[in-house]
Structures are given as structure tokens and as C-alpha cells.
Design a protein around this motif. Sequence first.
Motif, PDB file in Angstrom:
ATOM      1  N   GLN A   1       0.835  -1.199   0.000  1.00 35.05           N
ATOM      2  CA  GLN A   1       0.000   0.000   0.000  1.00 35.05           C
ATOM      3  C   GLN A   1       0.872   1.252   0.000  1.00 35.05           C
ATOM      4  OE1 GLN A   1      -3.401   0.169  -0.396  1.00 35.05           O
ATOM      5  NE2 GLN A   1      -2.878   2.303  -0.729  1.00 35.05           N
ATOM      6  N   ALA A   2       1.941   1.245   0.781  1.00 37.93           N
ATOM      7  CA  ALA A   2       2.867   2.387   0.807  1.00 37.93           C
ATOM      8  C   ALA A   2       3.522   2.570  -0.550  1.00 37.93           C
ATOM      9  CB  ALA A   2       3.924   2.183   1.889  1.00 37.93           C
ATOM     10  N   TYR A   3       3.839   1.464  -1.221  1.00 44.02           N
ATOM     11  CA  TYR A   3       4.420   1.552  -2.562  1.00 44.02           C
ATOM     12  C   TYR A   3       3.421   2.141  -3.551  1.00 44.02           C
ATOM     13  CZ  TYR A   3       6.431   0.176  -7.014  1.00 44.02           C
ATOM     14  OH  TYR A   3       6.915   0.190  -8.290  1.00 44.02           O
ATOM     15  N   PHE A   4       2.155   1.717  -3.496  1.00 45.61           N
ATOM     16  CA  PHE A   4       1.135   2.268  -4.382  1.00 45.61           C
ATOM     17  C   PHE A   4       0.940   3.759  -4.126  1.00 45.61           C
ATOM     18  CE2 PHE A   4      -0.959  -2.141  -4.760  1.00 45.61           C
ATOM     19  CZ  PHE A   4      -0.203  -2.428  -5.884  1.00 45.61           C
ATOM     20  N   ASP A   5       0.959   4.161  -2.862  1.00 42.45           N
ATOM     21  CA  ASP A   5       0.853   5.579  -2.524  1.00 42.45           C
ATOM     22  C   ASP A   5       2.029   6.363  -3.096  1.00 42.45           C
ATOM     23  OD1 ASP A   5      -1.471   5.008  -1.163  1.00 42.45           O
ATOM     24  OD2 ASP A   5      -0.531   5.051   0.830  1.00 42.45           O
ATOM     25  N   TYR A   6       3.214   5.786  -3.006  1.00 43.65           N
ATOM     26  CA  TYR A   6       4.410   6.426  -3.548  1.00 43.65           C
ATOM     27  C   TYR A   6       4.292   6.588  -5.063  1.00 43.65           C
ATOM     28  CZ  TYR A   6       9.153   6.694  -5.372  1.00 43.65           C
ATOM     29  OH  TYR A   6      10.276   7.049  -6.074  1.00 43.65           O
ATOM     30  N   VAL A   7       3.864   5.540  -5.762  1.00 40.13           N
ATOM     31  CA  VAL A   7       3.719   5.605  -7.222  1.00 40.13           C
ATOM     32  C   VAL A   7       2.677   6.644  -7.607  1.00 40.13           C
ATOM     33  CG1 VAL A   7       2.963   4.301  -9.254  1.00 40.13           C
ATOM     34  CG2 VAL A   7       4.538   3.257  -7.609  1.00 40.13           C
ATOM     35  N   ARG A   8       1.567   6.691  -6.881  1.00 32.62           N
ATOM     36  CA  ARG A   8       0.519   7.670  -7.163  1.00 32.62           C
ATOM     37  C   ARG A   8       1.055   9.094  -6.995  1.00 32.62           C
ATOM     38  NH1 ARG A   8      -2.660   9.888  -3.613  1.00 32.62           N
ATOM     39  NH2 ARG A   8      -2.372   8.206  -2.115  1.00 32.62           N
ATOM     40  N   LYS A   9       1.795   9.331  -5.927  1.00 28.21           N
ATOM     41  CA  LYS A   9       2.362  10.667  -5.688  1.00 28.21           C
ATOM     42  C   LYS A   9       3.355  11.033  -6.778  1.00 28.21           C
ATOM     43  CE  LYS A   9       0.903  11.886  -1.465  1.00 28.21           C
ATOM     44  NZ  LYS A   9       0.386  13.112  -1.027  1.00 28.21           N
ATOM     45  N   GLU A  10       4.162  10.077  -7.213  1.00 30.02           N
ATOM     46  CA  GLU A  10       5.130  10.338  -8.282  1.00 30.02           C
ATOM     47  C   GLU A  10       4.436  10.680  -9.584  1.00 30.02           C
ATOM     48  OE1 GLU A  10       8.661  10.474  -8.520  1.00 30.02           O
ATOM     49  OE2 GLU A  10       8.295  10.764  -6.380  1.00 30.02           O
ATOM     50  N   ARG A  11       3.348   9.979  -9.895  1.00 35.97           N
ATOM     51  CA  ARG A  11       2.604  10.288 -11.130  1.00 35.97           C
ATOM     52  C   ARG A  11       1.987  11.671 -11.055  1.00 35.97           C
ATOM     53  NH1 ARG A  11      -0.426   4.533 -12.204  1.00 35.97           N
ATOM     54  NH2 ARG A  11       1.406   3.467 -13.047  1.00 35.97           N
ATOM     55  N   GLU A  12       1.444  12.019  -9.878  1.00 31.34           N
ATOM     56  CA  GLU A  12       0.878  13.357  -9.724  1.00 31.34           C
ATOM     57  C   GLU A  12       1.946  14.414  -9.865  1.00 31.34           C
ATOM     58  OE1 GLU A  12      -0.981  13.305  -5.894  1.00 31.34           O
ATOM     59  OE2 GLU A  12      -2.672  12.065  -6.568  1.00 31.34           O
ATOM     60  N   ARG A  13       3.120  14.158  -9.328  1.00 26.83           N
ATOM     61  CA  ARG A  13       4.229  15.109  -9.405  1.00 26.83           C
ATOM     62  C   ARG A  13       4.693  15.268 -10.846  1.00 26.83           C
ATOM     63  NH1 ARG A  13       8.749  13.243  -5.783  1.00 26.83           N
ATOM     64  NH2 ARG A  13       7.034  13.349  -4.288  1.00 26.83           N
ATOM     65  N   ASN A  14       4.727  14.166 -11.610  1.00 24.09           N
ATOM     66  CA  ASN A  14       5.174  14.223 -13.011  1.00 24.09           C
ATOM     67  C   ASN A  14       4.142  14.854 -13.931  1.00 24.09           C
ATOM     68  OD1 ASN A  14       7.643  13.067 -12.431  1.00 24.09           O
ATOM     69  ND2 ASN A  14       6.897  10.986 -12.774  1.00 24.09           N
ATOM     70  N   GLU A  15       2.867  14.835 -13.552  1.00 25.28           N
ATOM     71  CA  GLU A  15       1.824  15.428 -14.386  1.00 25.28           C
ATOM     72  C   GLU A  15       1.773  16.947 -14.283  1.00 25.28           C
ATOM     73  OE1 GLU A  15      -1.781  13.464 -13.260  1.00 25.28           O
ATOM     74  OE2 GLU A  15      -1.237  11.614 -14.275  1.00 25.28           O
ATOM     75  N   ARG A  16       2.386  17.485 -13.267  1.00 20.03           N
ATOM     76  CA  ARG A  16       2.356  18.956 -13.084  1.00 20.03           C
ATOM     77  C   ARG A  16       3.293  19.654 -14.007  1.00 20.03           C
ATOM     78  NH1 ARG A  16       2.562  19.119  -6.589  1.00 20.03           N
ATOM     79  NH2 ARG A  16       1.014  17.547  -6.316  1.00 20.03           N
TER      80      ARG A  16
END
Length: 111
Positions: free
Chosen positions: A96-111
Motif C-alpha cells: 500500500q505504501a508503494y502504491f501511494d508512492y507511485v501515485r504521488k510520483e505520477r501526480e508530481r510528473n503530471e504537473r
Amino acid sequence: MKRIAMATTLAIALSGCSWAFQDTLPDIHKPGDAPMCSKGKGWPIVDTVFMVSNLLAMAVYLDAEYGGAAAVQGGFAALWGASAYSGFKNAGECKQAYFDYVRKERERNER
């Protein structure tokens, strides 16, 4: 008698594989940071296999009316069962922590 001693020594040495070898999510982990833990469920599966084998051995000893040996096998089964439970739980938290990390990274890259 030597076989029983060797089997007991091996059982004690291998007990609690998840507790001994699995990396858990650190208490200082911040959501969104890369998790440094084990997502895999290999060690909990090993613990589960040992638990089942000990439950089967316990049943055989109970059938043969070896109460002491059955109690020892039941104790090992409980130990491995507890280790398997915590291993599956820790692997789920890490995943779950890994999925949260991946989600945050995708959000960061979309900006």
C-alpha cells in the motif's frame, strides 16, 4: 532419536521466517516517500507451509496418542501461524505504501 533432535533443531532454526527475514515498513516512513520494505509474500508463504505441516504432524501424534509430541507440534504451528499472519500484514502495508508512492510520483510528473 537423532532424527527427532535434528528435526527439532531445524524447526527452531527456521521458525518465524517472516519475523527473521522480512523488511517491515519503518515507523518513520512518511506517506509519499519511497518505501524501504518487503512487498513480497514469499516468507509468509513459507511460514504457512510450515504451519500446515506441523498441524498435520500434530494430528498424526494425537491419533497415535503421543500427547507431548502433539503439543510441541501445536506450539510450532502457532508460532509459524503468528509469523505468517504478521508477514502477510506487513507485506500488505508495504504494498500500500508503494502504491501511494507511485501515485504521488505520477501526480508530481503530471504537473
